[in-house]
Write an enzyme that holds these catalytic residues in place. Structure first.
Site, short mmCIF file in Angstrom:
data_model
loop_
_atom_site.label_atom_id
_atom_site.label_comp_id
_atom_site.label_asym_id
_atom_site.label_seq_id
_atom_site.Cartn_x
_atom_site.Cartn_y
_atom_site.Cartn_z
N THR A 1 0.83 -1.21 0.00
CA THR A 1 0.00 0.00 0.00
C THR A 1 0.86 1.26 0.00
O THR A 1 0.57 2.23 -0.71
CB THR A 1 -0.94 0.00 1.22
OG1 THR A 1 -1.78 -1.16 1.16
CG2 THR A 1 -1.81 1.25 1.24
N GLU B 1 15.66 -16.05 2.92
CA GLU B 1 15.43 -16.01 1.47
C GLU B 1 15.52 -14.61 0.89
O GLU B 1 15.67 -14.44 -0.32
CB GLU B 1 14.07 -16.64 1.14
CG GLU B 1 12.89 -15.99 1.81
CD GLU B 1 12.48 -16.69 3.10
OE1 GLU B 1 11.29 -16.64 3.43
OE2 GLU B 1 13.35 -17.26 3.77
N LYS C 1 11.38 -0.54 19.85
CA LYS C 1 12.51 -1.47 19.86
C LYS C 1 12.50 -2.43 18.66
O LYS C 1 13.55 -2.65 18.03
CB LYS C 1 12.54 -2.25 21.16
CG LYS C 1 13.80 -3.07 21.36
CD LYS C 1 15.05 -2.19 21.50
CE LYS C 1 15.05 -1.46 22.83
NZ LYS C 1 16.26 -0.62 23.00
N GLN D 1 13.78 -0.61 15.70
CA GLN D 1 15.22 -0.38 15.83
C GLN D 1 16.01 -1.62 15.39
O GLN D 1 17.01 -1.52 14.68
CB GLN D 1 15.58 -0.04 17.28
CG GLN D 1 15.02 1.27 17.79
CD GLN D 1 15.29 1.42 19.28
OE1 GLN D 1 16.34 1.02 19.79
NE2 GLN D 1 14.35 2.00 20.01
N CYS E 1 -16.17 -16.20 -13.16
CA CYS E 1 -15.40 -17.38 -13.51
C CYS E 1 -16.14 -18.66 -13.10
O CYS E 1 -17.04 -19.09 -13.81
CB CYS E 1 -14.00 -17.31 -12.90
SG CYS E 1 -12.83 -18.48 -13.63
N TYR E 2 -15.79 -19.26 -11.98
CA TYR E 2 -16.52 -20.43 -11.50
C TYR E 2 -17.99 -20.08 -11.28
O TYR E 2 -18.87 -20.93 -11.39
CB TYR E 2 -15.88 -20.93 -10.20
CG TYR E 2 -15.87 -22.44 -10.02
CD1 TYR E 2 -16.28 -23.31 -11.02
CD2 TYR E 2 -15.41 -23.00 -8.83
CE1 TYR E 2 -16.25 -24.68 -10.84
CE2 TYR E 2 -15.36 -24.36 -8.63
CZ TYR E 2 -15.79 -25.21 -9.64
OH TYR E 2 -15.75 -26.58 -9.45
N HIS F 1 -12.43 -12.26 -15.36
CA HIS F 1 -12.21 -11.65 -14.03
C HIS F 1 -12.19 -10.13 -14.20
O HIS F 1 -11.12 -9.51 -14.20
CB HIS F 1 -10.88 -12.12 -13.44
CG HIS F 1 -10.89 -13.53 -12.96
ND1 HIS F 1 -11.10 -13.87 -11.64
CD2 HIS F 1 -10.73 -14.70 -13.63
CE1 HIS F 1 -11.05 -15.19 -11.52
NE2 HIS F 1 -10.84 -15.72 -12.71
N GLU G 1 -12.77 -7.86 -12.21
CA GLU G 1 -12.27 -7.14 -11.03
C GLU G 1 -10.84 -6.67 -11.21
O GLU G 1 -10.42 -5.67 -10.63
CB GLU G 1 -12.38 -8.02 -9.78
CG GLU G 1 -11.46 -9.22 -9.72
CD GLU G 1 -12.01 -10.47 -10.39
OE1 GLU G 1 -11.48 -11.57 -10.12
OE2 GLU G 1 -12.98 -10.36 -11.17
#
Length: 530
Positions: A19, A150, A190, A193, A382-383, A507, A509
Site C-alpha cells: 500500500t 530467502e 525497539k 530499531q 469465472c466459476y 475476471h 475485477e
C-alpha cells in the site's frame, strides 16, 4: 536516467509495504512523473499461480497473462497503469534463469554463486523494468521481512545497485511496525530499531523510515527512532490505521513524503499535486447515502485477501453510485449443510466468487438457485459462470445430474468441460487460459449496454468452458449467451425477466480502478438500488 526507490519491510510481514509503495507511486505520478513498480518476492515459486489463496491471498493476473502477487493489484489501482510479467520478480524466476544459463554454458566455466551470478540476475530483472516501462522512477518493493534468509540475495542486490548508480539515483525507504501498548498507551520502537540494525548489518542504511502503527507517531517517538537508526526526525513518517487503504496517499502527502523523496532523488517539482479526483473518491467511500448488503459466496472467505480485487471493485462502483456496501462473507461449504434461505435472506445482491475444485461447489449452486428464483441481483465470476450453467441445467432443463467435469468426470450431462488445449497440458503452473482475451458482446443484451461497445478485453484465468454441445439447448430454454470469444467460447451469460443475473468467465475485477469502476460491478450495484 531512471531513479529507484527501494522499499523494505521490518518486524513482520503484511506491514503495508504494498500500500505504501503504491501510495508513493500515486503521489509522484500526481506530480507529472512516469512511475512504475516492481514487486520482488523471495519465494522459490516461479509465480503465484500454484499457490493456495490461504497461503498468499489472491493471484492477480496481468494483461499479458502473468500470475502475480496481489500487490500488483495495489499498484494498478493506485497508479491506474497496467503491470506486466516483468513487474513481478520471484526467486523462482531468478534461479530458473541462472540455472538455464549455467546449463547452456553462458558462465564460461565459472563456479556459479549467489554473488555475483544470482545478484547480477536480480539487478538485471529490476533494471529491465526501467527499459520496458520507460519510467522516470521505479519503485522496488522487496517482499518478506528483513532478516528472512530467502530475502538476503535481493537485499544484497539492491545494496550493490546503490554503489553502481550515480549519487542521488537510489533512495531506501524502510517500513516497520511500531507496536502500541493499549494498557500503558505507549508506542514501542525497539522492534523497528532491531529491523534497521539488521538492514545496516548487511550494508543498507535507510534514507527514510515509515513507521506503521495504530496511531500517528508523536515527535518524541520520532526523535527516539532517529537516535537509534541514524535517520533524522524529518525523514521519519507515520502510516497509521485508517478505515480505507485509499487514505494512505493522503496522510503521506500531508506529511510531505513525496517532496522529501524528490529532494533526495535530485528531482525538481514546483506547484501543486493533482490529487483532487483522488480526494473526491476517498470522500465518496465514507459518504455513501444508502447501505446495501452484498453476499460474497466462496470457499476461501476466511482470508478476505483471497478475493481482494473483487472487494475493491465493489468499493470503486459503490463510491461512484454514492452507496455504502456491507459485505457479508459466506463460506460456500456452510450453505451445503444449512438453510440457504436463512443465510441469504435479506441480502440485496449475491456474488459467487471464483475458485477451483469440488469443495463448496454445492453451496455455490444453492446460492445461485436462490438468486435466480428470488429475483436477487446476481453476479457470477469465472466459476460463478460455470456453476450458474450447472444450476440452470439441473433446475430449468431438468438434467438432474448435470455437472462440471472438474467436479464429476463421469457426469452424464457434462455441461462444463475442460478446454481442448488443456487436455494436452502436463504442467500446472502458468498453463491456464490467462490474461486479456477479446469478448464479443451481443447487441441488445445487458452486457452490451454496460460496456456500450461490441468488443471488450477482460482478463482470464481458467481451464474449463461451457460445453459447446449444450449451448443451443441452454439458449432455447431462455438463457442468453451475451458474450463469446473469437473462437466461440461462452464468455458471458444473462437471464431475461430478471432484475440482474449476469455471469462472466472473465475476471473483470482485475481491471477495475477507483476512478474507473468495472462496468459489470457498476451494473450489478445499479440493479440493486434501482
Amino acid at each position: 536516467m531512471t531513479k529507484f526507490i527501494i522499499v523494505t519491510g521490518g518486524v513482520m510481514s503484511s506491514v503495508g509495504k504494498g500500500t505504501v509503495a503504491a501510495s508513493i507511486g500515486l503521489l509522484l505520478k500526481a506530480r507529472g512523473y512516469k512511475v512504475s513498480v516492481v514487486k520482488v518476492d523471495p519465494y522459490i515459486n516461479v509465480d503465484a499461480g500454484t499457490m493456495n489463496p490461504y497461503m498468499h491471498g489472491e493471484v492477480f493476473v496481468t494483461d499479458d497473462g502473468a500470475e502475480t502477487d496481489l500487490d500488483l493489484g495495489h499498484y494498478e489501482r493506485f497508479l491506474d497503469i497496467n503491470m506486466s510479467k516483468y513487474n513481478n520478480v520471484t526467486a523462482g524466476k531468478v534461479y530458473f534463469e541462472v540455472i538455464r544459463k549455467e546449463r547452456e554454458g553462458k558462465y564460461l566455466g565459472q563456479t556459479v554463486q549467489i554473488i555475483p551470478h544470482v545478484t547480477d540476475e536480480i539487478k538485471y530483472m529490476i533494471r529491465r523494468v526501467a527499459d520496458v516501462d520507460k519510467a522516470d522512477i521505479i519503485i522496488v518493493e522487496i517482499g518478506g521481512t528483513v532478516g528472512d534468509i530467502e530475502s538476503l540475495p535481493f537485499l544484497e542486490a539492491v545494496r550493490q545497485m546503490k554503489l553502481e548508480e550515480d549519487e542521488g539515483n537510489i533512495v531506501f525507504v524502510h517500513i516497520a511496525l511500531v507496536e502500541y501498548l493499549h494498557v500503558t498507551g505507549e508506542l514501542k520502537t525497539k522492534p523497528l530499531q532491531h529491523s534497521v540494525q539488521e538492514l545496516r548489518r548487511i550494508g543498507i542504511q535507510p534514507d527514510i523510515i515509515i513507521a506503521r502503527s495504530i496511531v500517528a507517531l508523536d515527535d518524541d517517538t520520532k526523535k527516539k527512532i532517529a537516535l537509534f537508526t541514524n535517520v533524522k526526525p524529518e525523514n521519519i513518517f507515520s502510516s497509521y490505521d485508517v478505515s480505507s487503504s485509499y487514505e494512505v496517499p493522503l496522510i503521506l502527502e500531508n506529511q510531505g513524503l513525496p517532496l522529501n523523496l524528490l529532494k533526495k532523488l535530485n528531482m525538481k517539482y514546483d506547484g501543486k499535486a493533482n490529487l483532487d479526483s483522488w480526494v473526491k473518491f476517498v470522500k465518496s467511500i465514507h459518504d455513501g447515502n444508502k447501505t446495501v448488503k452484498i453476499a460474497l459466496v466462496g470457499k476461501y472467505t476466511k482470508l478476505k485477501d483471497s478475493y481482494l480485487s473483487i472487494k475493491e471493485a465493489i468499493y470503486h462502483a459503490a463510491a461512484m453510485l454514492d452507496i455504502k456496501p456491507e459485505l457479508i462473507w459466506i463460506e460456500s461449504t456452510d450453505l451445503e449443510n444449512s438453510s440457504v434461505n436463512e443465510k441469504l435472506y435479506g441480502v440485496n445482491g449475491i456474488i459467487v466468487l471464483p475458485g477451483f475444485g469440488k469443495r463448496g461447489v454445492e453451496g455455490k449452486i444453492k446460492a445461485i438457485q436462490y438468486a435466480r428464483e428470488n429475483n436477487v441481483p446476481y453476479l457470477g465470476i469465472c466459476y460463478g459462470l460455470q456453476l450458474a450453467i450447472v444450476e440452470y441445467a439441473r433446475n430449468v432443463l431438468g438434467l438432474k445430474d448435470a455437472n462440471t467435469t472438474e467436479v464429476d468426470p463421469n457426469t452424464p450431462y457434462p455441461v462444463v468441460t475442460l478446454l481442448d488445449d488443456q487436455k494436452r497440458m502436463t504442467q500446472v503452473g502458468g498453463t491456464m487460459r490467462l490474461g486479456a482475451q477479446k469478448i464479443i458482446l451481443k447487441d441488445g443484451t445487458i452486457a452490451y449496454s454496460l460496456y456500450n461497445k461490441s468488443e471488450v478485453y477482460e482478463r482470464h484465468r481458467h481451464r474449463y468452458e461451457v460445453n459447446p454441445t449444450y449451448v443451443d439447448k441452454l439458449q432455447k430454454s431462455g438463457l442468453v449467451v451475451s458474450g463469446v470469444s473469437e473462437n466461440g467460447l461462452v464468455e458471458m451469460i444473462e437471464l431475461k425477466n430478471h432484475k440482474f443475473f449476469v455471469a462472466t468467465q472473465a475476471h473483470p475485477e482485475f481491471k477495475s480502478r477507483p476512478l474507473r469502476p468495472s462496468p459489470l460491478f457498476l451494473g450489478f450495484l445499479k440493479a440493486i438500488i434501482s
